[in-house]
Design a protein around this motif. Structure first.
Motif, short mmCIF file in Angstrom:
data_model
loop_
_atom_site.label_atom_id
_atom_site.label_comp_id
_atom_site.label_asym_id
_atom_site.label_seq_id
_atom_site.Cartn_x
_atom_site.Cartn_y
_atom_site.Cartn_z
N ALA A 214 1.03 -0.95 -0.18
CA ALA A 214 -0.05 -0.13 0.40
C ALA A 214 0.78 1.36 0.47
O ALA A 214 0.84 2.46 -0.33
CB ALA A 214 -0.73 0.00 1.41
N GLU A 215 2.11 1.38 0.85
CA GLU A 215 2.18 2.27 1.08
C GLU A 215 4.27 2.20 -0.87
O GLU A 215 3.91 3.70 -0.86
CB GLU A 215 4.11 1.91 2.07
CG GLU A 215 3.23 2.33 3.78
CD GLU A 215 4.72 2.55 3.97
OE1 GLU A 215 5.25 3.30 4.01
OE2 GLU A 215 4.26 2.01 5.44
N LEU A 216 4.04 1.69 -1.15
CA LEU A 216 4.21 1.75 -2.22
C LEU A 216 3.23 1.94 -3.45
O LEU A 216 3.32 2.17 -4.50
CB LEU A 216 4.58 0.27 -3.02
CG LEU A 216 6.78 -0.01 -1.87
CD1 LEU A 216 6.59 -1.96 -2.70
CD2 LEU A 216 7.31 1.41 -2.01
N GLY A 217 2.39 1.68 -3.39
CA GLY A 217 1.29 2.38 -4.04
C GLY A 217 0.50 1.07 -4.86
O GLY A 217 -0.89 1.91 -5.39
N PHE A 218 0.51 -0.07 -4.29
CA PHE A 218 -0.91 -0.68 -4.82
C PHE A 218 -1.26 -1.16 -3.31
O PHE A 218 -1.43 -2.38 -2.58
CB PHE A 218 -0.02 -2.05 -5.21
CG PHE A 218 1.76 -2.49 -5.60
CD1 PHE A 218 1.50 -3.03 -7.26
CD2 PHE A 218 2.66 -1.48 -5.76
CE1 PHE A 218 1.42 -2.93 -8.43
CE2 PHE A 218 3.42 -1.74 -6.11
CZ PHE A 218 3.15 -1.89 -7.56
#
Length: 265
Positions: free
Chosen positions: A64-68
């Motif tokens: 999630a922090e990487l945008g997924f």
């Protein structure tokens, strides 16, 4: 960057698929976060989580922090019996590979020690004194030392061979799966599965009760932002999957007991 990660139900792991240029553009802290939770698979051309279901909390948070932020499930989960068979096949392949490493190390060790071993019985070679300043004597000393050094390297190769044979033995023990012929081991695993099933069923009932209260406009849950139906349904879905896994494992171990003729006390 695509915001969807893949949950591979066959492996139980998360996969992040994106181009190398996207990785290169990540800041150092994001690269560190990625590497601490994922390993790059050249075969899949993707980053694959170190952990697998149901221990994916950290991996999902990192994703999630990487945008997924979106999840896509693919594949079918292997039965526990299929997983055991797969582990046995892989362990057998590892054992063969380690034995190959051991044999190669032994060959290198024998080759490195051959020159010195061929001189066994040549007392002069081992006892000849070295005359300082005498070019021939000093040259002989250097050659003899090189032979000694190669012999020592040969000992290192033999130690490597022993190490790889130990690794092969461990892998073969996994491949043989001899544990499932041990009634005590099976009894402990069955008890663990039954305990897990009991806890999971309790959690399922709890999540279902929350969903009921969320639909009641007068309940505390429906008036609070602590829970959402989407979040609770996600927990419920994961817990049902975990329950299915435990029931499958229980059946596998019970079948193993039956194959032994049942418990004999």
């Amino acid at each position: 960057m695509n915001n969807t990660y893949i949950l591979n139900r066959k492996t139980g792991k998360i996969e992040l698929h994106f181009e190398k240029s996207k990785y290169d553009a990540l800041p150092a802290d994001k690269k560190s976060l990625l590497k601490s939770n994922f390993l790059f698979s050249g075969k899949l051309k993707a980053w694959v989580s170190r952990a697998k279901f149901p221990n994916l909390y950290s991996a999902k948070r990192a994703a999630a922090e990487l945008g997924f932020t979106e999840e896509e499930k693919v594949g079918e989960r292997l039965s526990y019996a299929e997983q055991v068979a797969q582990q046995s096949e892989r362990a057998e392949a590892r054992a063969d590979r380690y034995l190959g490493y051991a044999e190669n190390a032994e060959k290198r060790g024998a080759e490195l020690q051959k020159e010195l071993n061929d001189r066994r019985g040549d007392i002069a070679f081992f006892t000849q004194p070295i005359i300082a300043g005498h070019s021939g004597s000093e040259s002989f000393a250097k050659r003899r030392q090189r032979i000694y050094d190669r012999y020592d390297k040969g000992m290192e190769e033999y130690r490597k061979s022993e190490y790889f044979r130990d690794k092969a033995a461990t892998a073969m023990a996994t491949a043989d799966n001899s544990k499932v012929k041990d009634p005590t081991y099976l009894n402990n695993r069955i008890k663990e599965c039954e305990s897990s099933i009991k806890k999971l069923r309790k959690n399922i009932a709890y999540y279902e009760s929350i969903l009921v209260r969320l639909e009641d406009p007068d309940s505390a849950e429906s008036k609070s932002d602590r829970y959402t139906s989407e979040k609770v349904n996600g927990w419920l879905e994961d817990t049902l999957e975990m329950l299915d896994i435990q029931v499958d494992k229980l059946g596998y171990f019970q079948n193993c007991v039956e194959a032994l003729g049942g418990f004999k006390f």
